[in-house]
Scaffold this motif. Structure first.
Motif, short mmCIF file in Angstrom:
data_model
loop_
_atom_site.label_atom_id
_atom_site.label_comp_id
_atom_site.label_asym_id
_atom_site.label_seq_id
_atom_site.Cartn_x
_atom_site.Cartn_y
_atom_site.Cartn_z
N TYR A 85 0.89 -1.11 0.06
CA TYR A 85 -0.11 0.05 0.04
C TYR A 85 0.82 1.22 -0.05
O TYR A 85 1.82 1.39 0.78
N VAL A 86 0.61 2.09 -0.97
CA VAL A 86 1.35 3.48 -1.00
C VAL A 86 0.32 4.39 -0.79
O VAL A 86 -0.63 4.56 -1.51
N PRO A 87 0.23 5.17 0.41
CA PRO A 87 -0.72 5.96 0.93
C PRO A 87 -0.86 7.29 0.06
O PRO A 87 0.08 7.68 -0.48
N GLN A 88 -1.95 8.06 0.53
CA GLN A 88 -2.25 9.41 -0.28
C GLN A 88 -1.44 10.55 0.56
O GLN A 88 -1.92 11.25 1.43
N ARG A 89 -0.19 10.50 0.39
CA ARG A 89 0.69 11.88 0.92
C ARG A 89 1.77 11.84 0.15
O ARG A 89 2.27 11.02 -0.86
N HIS A 90 2.54 12.94 -0.06
CA HIS A 90 3.41 13.29 -1.06
C HIS A 90 4.81 12.92 -0.28
O HIS A 90 5.88 12.89 -1.49
N ASP A 170 -2.65 5.25 -3.56
CA ASP A 170 -3.69 6.39 -3.38
C ASP A 170 -3.04 7.47 -4.07
O ASP A 170 -2.15 8.08 -3.33
N GLU A 171 -3.48 8.02 -5.10
CA GLU A 171 -3.07 9.55 -5.63
C GLU A 171 -1.35 9.37 -5.69
O GLU A 171 -0.95 10.35 -5.39
N PRO A 172 -0.96 8.41 -6.46
CA PRO A 172 0.77 8.61 -6.55
C PRO A 172 1.08 9.50 -7.29
O PRO A 172 2.33 9.75 -6.96
N THR A 173 0.56 10.14 -8.41
CA THR A 173 1.24 11.14 -9.20
C THR A 173 0.84 12.57 -8.48
O THR A 173 1.37 13.37 -8.71
N SER A 180 8.81 13.07 -12.47
CA SER A 180 8.71 11.98 -11.49
C SER A 180 7.49 11.19 -11.97
O SER A 180 7.51 9.83 -11.68
N GLN A 181 6.51 11.63 -12.52
CA GLN A 181 5.35 10.69 -12.99
C GLN A 181 5.63 9.88 -13.96
O GLN A 181 5.38 8.48 -14.03
N ASP A 182 6.70 10.23 -14.91
CA ASP A 182 7.11 9.34 -15.97
C ASP A 182 7.87 8.03 -15.44
O ASP A 182 7.80 7.10 -15.58
N ALA A 183 8.78 8.61 -14.53
CA ALA A 183 9.68 7.59 -13.85
C ALA A 183 8.82 6.57 -12.84
O ALA A 183 9.14 5.33 -13.07
N LEU A 184 7.70 6.91 -12.42
CA LEU A 184 6.69 6.13 -11.60
C LEU A 184 6.13 5.12 -12.70
O LEU A 184 6.00 4.05 -12.49
N THR A 202 -7.00 7.47 -8.49
CA THR A 202 -6.59 8.89 -8.83
C THR A 202 -7.67 9.58 -9.32
O THR A 202 -8.78 9.19 -9.59
N HIS A 203 -7.61 10.94 -9.26
CA HIS A 203 -8.35 11.67 -10.03
C HIS A 203 -7.85 12.45 -11.40
O HIS A 203 -8.62 13.02 -12.18
N GLU A 204 -6.86 11.91 -11.57
CA GLU A 204 -6.10 12.13 -12.94
C GLU A 204 -5.21 11.23 -13.42
O GLU A 204 -4.21 10.58 -12.52
N LEU A 205 -5.16 10.59 -14.80
CA LEU A 205 -4.33 9.39 -15.12
C LEU A 205 -2.78 9.84 -15.28
O LEU A 205 -2.11 9.49 -14.83
N GLY A 206 -2.88 11.05 -16.07
CA GLY A 206 -1.39 11.55 -16.59
C GLY A 206 -0.54 10.32 -17.16
O GLY A 206 -1.05 9.56 -18.00
N ALA A 207 0.48 10.14 -16.65
CA ALA A 207 1.55 9.44 -17.28
C ALA A 207 1.19 7.71 -17.06
O ALA A 207 1.81 7.07 -17.53
N LEU A 208 0.14 7.70 -15.86
CA LEU A 208 -0.28 6.13 -15.85
C LEU A 208 -0.94 5.75 -16.73
O LEU A 208 -1.50 4.45 -16.72
N ALA A 209 -1.65 6.46 -17.51
CA ALA A 209 -2.68 6.07 -18.69
C ALA A 209 -2.09 5.04 -19.53
O ALA A 209 -2.99 4.13 -20.02
N GLY A 210 -0.87 4.73 -19.60
CA GLY A 210 -0.24 3.90 -20.80
C GLY A 210 0.16 2.44 -19.81
O GLY A 210 0.52 1.42 -20.44
N VAL A 211 -0.18 2.40 -18.51
CA VAL A 211 0.10 1.33 -17.61
C VAL A 211 -1.21 0.42 -17.16
O VAL A 211 -1.27 -0.76 -17.17
N LEU A 212 -2.31 1.44 -17.02
CA LEU A 212 -3.47 0.88 -16.60
C LEU A 212 -4.50 0.53 -17.56
O LEU A 212 -4.39 1.28 -18.34
N THR A 213 -5.19 -0.47 -17.46
CA THR A 213 -5.85 -0.93 -18.49
C THR A 213 -7.34 -0.99 -18.59
O THR A 213 -8.24 -0.96 -19.30
#
Length: 267
Positions: A85-90, A170-173, A180-184, A202-213
């Motif tokens: 689990y990666v919690p929602q904090r920066h 939870d909201e990793p980006t 950093s988003q690209d690296a993640l 997440t509320h926005e996909l950003g760089a993760l759109a290419g990973v999640l299906t």
């Protein structure tokens, strides 16, 4: 892996109601996530997306229905070390100085149990997790010396150190720059390639759109959409984005009732 629980889905919710105290935030939801899937849980603030996932993690109360994780009822101790689990904090910096190695080593505790001391395999898992997020050259540095994006990657490494079968984020980006988003995204693509199940809130996909299906869209405590990720964005836009915040810290302001026509079902 425990015998007898390898064939079912990674996550199974049947008419599940999840909330805080005795007040449901998510109501009557059916959801199955198969092993090895990479799923985005989308929705506006207060939609129920975070509470939904907190219920899967045992961090919010299951008030009705059934929630099962890796073939076991939620909260089963036999599953604890198999879920990351990666919690929602920066960031992970705090008052007590800690190195990257020390922070990531915490991820092994669920695997170790109370009595066993870390061994060579545990140390290797920590080193490999740090390398996986691209911070091998920072292993002995204080986390406070890292950028916000790098600290987020340390949190990912901490979760990976447990060698989880299911990784929930939870909201990793949120709050990190594009690099950093690209690296993640590269890290998560490699994790998904190993067969690990990914669930990303997440509320926005950003760089993760290419990973999640697959996309699951929450709205007013129900599921408004469950299907290919490509179709999820239009649903989120069409819902208009609510602004109540019952999902963030529990039902502090009253949860609006489910929108007409929406069911708590899956597909």
């Amino acid at each position: 892996m425990t015998p007898g629980d390898a064939d079912g889905p990674a996550i199974r919710l049947v008419r599940a109601s999840i909330g805080y105290g005795d007040v449901p935030v998510v109501q009557g939801v059916d959801l199955h996530v198969a092993r090895g899937e990479a799923v985005a849980v989308l929705g506006s603030n207060g939609s129920g997306k975070t509470t939904l996932v907190r219920g899967v993690l045992g961090l919010a109360a299951v008030l009705g229905g059934h929630v099962e994780v890796l073939g076991r009822p939620v909260g089963d101790r036999r599953v604890r070390g198999r879920v990351g689990y990666v919690p929602q904090r920066h960031t992970v910096s705090g008052a007590v100085p800690a190195t990257v190695r020390e922070v990531v080593s915490v991820g092994r505790l669920a695997r170790l149990g109370v009595l066993r001391r870390p061994g060579a395999a545990d140390r290797a898992a920590v080193t490999e997790a740090v390398a996986a997020v691209g911070l091998a050259d920072r292993l002995t540095e204080p986390v406070a010396a890292l950028s916000g994006g790098q600290q987020r990657r340390v949190l990912v490494a901490r979760a990976l150190a447990a060698e989880p079968e299911l990784l929930v984020m939870d909201e990793p980006t949120a709050g990190v720059d594009a690099a950093s988003q690209d690296a993640l995204a590269e890290v998560l693509a490699a994790v998904a390639a190993t067969g690990t199940t990914l669930v990303v809130v997440t509320h926005e996909l950003g760089a993760l759109a290419g990973v999640l299906t697959r996309g699951v869209v929450a709205d007013h405590g129900c599921i408004a959409y469950d299907g290919p990720l490509a179709g999820a964005g239009a649903v989120v836009t069409g819902l208009g984005g609510g602004h109540h915040h019952a999902d963030r810290h529990g039902p502090t302001g009253g949860l609006a009732p489910p929108a007409p026509g929406l069911r708590g079902g899956g597909r």
